[in-house]
Structure formats: structure tokens, C-alpha cells
Scaffold this active site. Sequence first.
Site, short mmCIF file in Angstrom:
data_model
loop_
_atom_site.label_atom_id
_atom_site.label_comp_id
_atom_site.label_asym_id
_atom_site.label_seq_id
_atom_site.Cartn_x
_atom_site.Cartn_y
_atom_site.Cartn_z
N ASN A 51 39.25 53.13 30.71
CA ASN A 51 38.36 52.52 31.71
C ASN A 51 37.50 53.64 32.27
O ASN A 51 37.94 54.43 33.09
CB ASN A 51 39.21 51.87 32.81
CG ASN A 51 38.38 51.22 33.89
OD1 ASN A 51 37.14 51.27 33.86
ND2 ASN A 51 39.05 50.61 34.85
N ARG A 81 37.57 48.95 28.69
CA ARG A 81 37.14 48.00 29.72
C ARG A 81 35.64 48.13 29.90
O ARG A 81 35.12 49.23 30.12
CB ARG A 81 37.83 48.32 31.04
CG ARG A 81 37.39 47.34 32.08
CD ARG A 81 37.87 47.70 33.45
NE ARG A 81 37.43 46.66 34.37
CZ ARG A 81 37.55 46.74 35.67
NH1 ARG A 81 38.08 47.79 36.22
NH2 ARG A 81 37.13 45.76 36.42
N HIS A 113 36.09 40.55 37.44
CA HIS A 113 37.57 40.57 37.52
C HIS A 113 38.20 39.59 36.53
O HIS A 113 39.33 39.15 36.71
CB HIS A 113 38.08 40.16 38.93
CG HIS A 113 37.76 41.12 40.02
ND1 HIS A 113 37.43 40.70 41.29
CD2 HIS A 113 37.77 42.48 40.06
CE1 HIS A 113 37.21 41.75 42.07
NE2 HIS A 113 37.41 42.84 41.34
N GLY A 131 41.32 42.92 46.36
CA GLY A 131 41.43 44.38 46.42
C GLY A 131 40.25 44.90 47.22
O GLY A 131 39.75 44.21 48.11
N ARG A 151 31.58 45.20 51.13
CA ARG A 151 30.52 44.27 50.68
C ARG A 151 30.50 43.02 51.54
O ARG A 151 31.55 42.49 51.90
CB ARG A 151 30.75 43.88 49.22
CG ARG A 151 30.56 45.01 48.25
CD ARG A 151 30.86 44.59 46.82
NE ARG A 151 31.70 45.59 46.17
CZ ARG A 151 32.44 45.38 45.11
NH1 ARG A 151 32.47 44.18 44.53
NH2 ARG A 151 33.17 46.33 44.59
N GLY A 187 45.44 44.91 45.29
CA GLY A 187 45.96 45.74 46.40
C GLY A 187 46.38 44.97 47.64
O GLY A 187 47.53 45.07 48.09
N GLU A 197 45.58 44.58 34.39
CA GLU A 197 44.40 44.48 33.53
C GLU A 197 44.56 45.33 32.27
O GLU A 197 44.11 44.94 31.20
CB GLU A 197 43.15 44.90 34.31
CG GLU A 197 42.77 43.87 35.37
CD GLU A 197 41.87 44.42 36.47
OE1 GLU A 197 42.38 45.18 37.33
OE2 GLU A 197 40.68 44.10 36.49
P1 ADP Z 1 40.34 48.19 43.79
O1 ADP Z 1 39.43 47.02 43.94
O2 ADP Z 1 39.72 49.49 44.20
O3 ADP Z 1 41.08 48.24 42.46
P2 ADP Z 1 42.96 47.67 44.89
O4 ADP Z 1 43.29 46.44 44.15
O5 ADP Z 1 43.72 48.92 44.57
O6 ADP Z 1 41.43 47.95 44.91
O7 ADP Z 1 43.15 47.35 46.45
C1 ADP Z 1 42.94 48.34 47.41
C2 ADP Z 1 43.02 47.73 48.77
O8 ADP Z 1 44.28 47.06 48.95
C3 ADP Z 1 43.02 48.77 49.88
O9 ADP Z 1 41.74 49.10 50.28
C4 ADP Z 1 43.76 48.06 50.98
O10 ADP Z 1 42.82 47.38 51.77
C5 ADP Z 1 44.64 47.07 50.31
N1 ADP Z 1 46.07 47.44 50.44
C6 ADP Z 1 46.81 48.20 49.62
N2 ADP Z 1 48.08 48.31 50.11
C7 ADP Z 1 48.13 47.58 51.25
C8 ADP Z 1 49.14 47.28 52.22
N3 ADP Z 1 50.37 47.75 52.10
N4 ADP Z 1 48.81 46.50 53.25
C9 ADP Z 1 47.56 46.02 53.40
N5 ADP Z 1 46.58 46.26 52.52
C10 ADP Z 1 46.85 47.02 51.47
#
Ligand code: ADP
Length: 398
Positions: free
Chosen positions: A7, A91, A180, A210, A241, A331, A384
Site C-alpha cells: 500500500n 492497493r 473504503h 476511522g 473532513r 479505528g 483490508e
Molecule cells: P485511518 O483512516 O487513518 O486508517 P483508523 O482506522 O486507524 O484510521 O482510525 C483512527 C482513528 O480511530 C483515530 O483517529 C481515533 O479517532 C480512533 N480511535 C482509535 N482508537 C480509539 C479508542 N480507543 N477510542 C476512541 N477512538 C479511537
Amino acid sequence: MKVLVINCGSSSLKYQVFDMTTETVLAKGIVERIGIDGSFLKYRRGDEDNITIEAEIPNHEVAIKLVFDALTHEAYGVLRSMDEIAAVGHRVVHAGEKYASSVVIDDDVMAALRECIDLAPLHNPPNIMGIEVAQKLMPNVKHVGVFDTAFHQTMPDYAYMYALPYEYYEKHKVRRYGFHGTSHKYVSQRAAAMLGRPIEELKIITCHLGNGASVTAVKGGKSVDTSMGFTPLEGLIMGTRSGDLDPAVVTFLQEKEGFSSEQVNNLLNKKSGVLGISGVSSDFRSLEEASDAGNERAALAMEMFAYRVRKYIGAYAAAMGGVDAIVFTAGLGENSALMREKICAGLEFLGVKIDAEKNNVRGREVDFSAADAKVRTLLVPTNEELMIARDTLALVRG
Ligand code: ADP
């Protein structure tokens, strides 16, 4: 059979090596700050600790060579030689209307991906560069392109068209594409497996929450609508965003603030979302802390985020004529029990009823609906890379 998944971003390169006989990750990591001072490679074998290798990494070719060196290293490598890799999965963000599934990359595919640079100017160029470099270094294996847009190519025209003069669709291909896709496809398939029912008979709403966030209506295993649009800016409120917005706000701000199109673009993509509303952070962990400490704008940002997701769930239940399961991933979706609860609150009329105790988990597959819920609510960690490796394997096996 071993598959390498790549990726490639503008200054970073993530990779994973899978043994597809067991679908296990042999090694994975990321090269960061390519072409910038302080570049390094992070490498992890199986469940061992990360190794960080600092090096001068002026370009992606050096980055990939460094990854190959690590993978074949005497002490911590997982391959005797790169010849053990049977295929490479890449990817790629945007494949326009051309591809509705993954494909083996040839000259025609490369030309099509180059044509999509206009549609994804930040993402497609580094994705393309990653393919070119990997092909140069591994000319004897097949390279497969797996596209974020592909899964959404099943949307009907009345869902993907914008109500602009038709000529802009014909001239510039302005329409909803959605992103996504690999994640929405993976978690919807996992959800069907968890429910023990064929995906063909299910109506599933998948919420990928995320930094970037999108919701998809998956009917019979096919994407029929999704919240991201022409670009990943539309739809949900995200970390930085804006998501959905009256387009008149753009021209209004240009006039009032004298913003150029680049400045508005930057504002909507980098300074808006929950960061813009709260003034605290784009990260929901910091927002939860700030909100607990009494910060009202952080609380507002979280409320707005949850409300927007809930509205989309309602809309997609209507679009599909019902819903069997709502899936949370990425996330925030995987880690925040609080946000899952906030989103589900108010959806009881649909048949959603969560079990607060079962919801109190993170990062593993669980059905957290109450026993008598009509609509199942599921947590499914996305994967993914595995999806890319599976598509790659399927294509090279023909
Ligand atoms: P990306 O789109 O960059 O792949 P991710 O799927 O890794 O993002 O998600 C990242 C986001 O997930 C972080 O910015 C945060 O807001 C959220 N996050 C991760 N862990 C936690 C948690 N334990 N509690 C709340 N939010 C979380």
C-alpha cells in the site's frame, strides 16, 4: 503460496507478507518519511516486537529494496529469497468506472489507472509509482490491483449520479464512486459468516469509522449506496473532513474570505470535521477526554458525528427496504464502545437493541445486540490487507 501486499502512499509504504495456506501474516511493517529527512523502516515478524531500521530512503525504489532486505535478512527475515513470493497485491484508491473487481495488472490497467489521476490526484500517483517500482524489482511474478472504488461499482445509476447537468458526467465522469470498498466488502462478508446466513439474502449496513469514515448499504453482498462520493470528502463528518455540506457554503466562503479553490479544499479536507468543530483534536480519544472534562465543543463534535452516522443508517435502511445487521469497523468503530452506543441510541424503532455489556469490547469480532433485537449490531475488525491477498491469490490461480 506467499503473497506480498503493498500500500504505497506519497511518503510512506505499508507492506505485509501472507502465507496463504494458513492466511497468516509472516511479517509486516511500514516505511515512513520517504524522500524526507529521518526516514526509517518499521518491521515486525509474526507477533514479535517491532524493529526500526533508520536509513536514507530518498525514493520508493530504495524503500522497497529495504523491505526486501528485511524480509530476507539472515537474523530476522521470513523468506530465503524474494523468489518465494508468488504474487504481489497492490492497493489502489481509484479505478474509476473501469473496474468492478480486482485485476491482474497489465499495460491497459496501468493506462486506466493513469487516466484516474485527475479523480484522485493525491492517491493514484503514489499507488502507480509503487506498482512500477515493484514490477521493476519483481518482473517474474504477477501483480494484482485491488481498488477502493471497485466494490461500489454495483451501485445503481440513481444512487451514483449527482443532479448536475448530465454533460458533466459524460465529459468529466463527475459521479459518486465511493471508497473504503475493500473494507466494506470484507466486513460485510464476515458479518454474513457470523450470522451464519448466505450474504445473498442479507441487508447489511457497514460503518467504516476511522480518520476517514464512510457508510455503505450492502444488499445481497453488493454495494447499493455509499456515503463517500466523487472524492472521500462527502458523507460522514470525519477527523478533519467536513462531509456533507450545502455546496453554496463553498462559494460563500470564497467570496467572504477571499479563499482560492486550493484554500477551500484545504479547509474542507484538513481543518474541518471534529477537529474544526471542537478545536481540540481529530482523534476521538482526545475528544472523549476533553468532553469528560467539560469541553462543550468536544461534546458537540461527538454528538454531531454520531447523529450523522445515525441519519445515514436510517437512510440506507430505507434504501434497502430494511436492514438485518449494522456493522462497525476501523479505528473508532472497533475501539469506541461509547461511540457505538451513541450511534445506536435512537435506532430502537428499526429493531436495534444493544447489550451494553457485550458492547464493552474492542478489536475483536462480536455480536453485541440484545437477545431480542430484530437488527443485529456487530463489531468486525477490518482487514483490508487480507482481502487484497485473497483477491491476489484468486487471480493468480486463475
Ligand atoms: P485511518 O483512516 O487513518 O486508517 P483508523 O482506522 O486507524 O484510521 O482510525 C483512527 C482513528 O480511530 C483515530 O483517529 C481515533 O479517532 C480512533 N480511535 C482509535 N482508537 C480509539 C479508542 N480507543 N477510542 C476512541 N477512538 C479511537
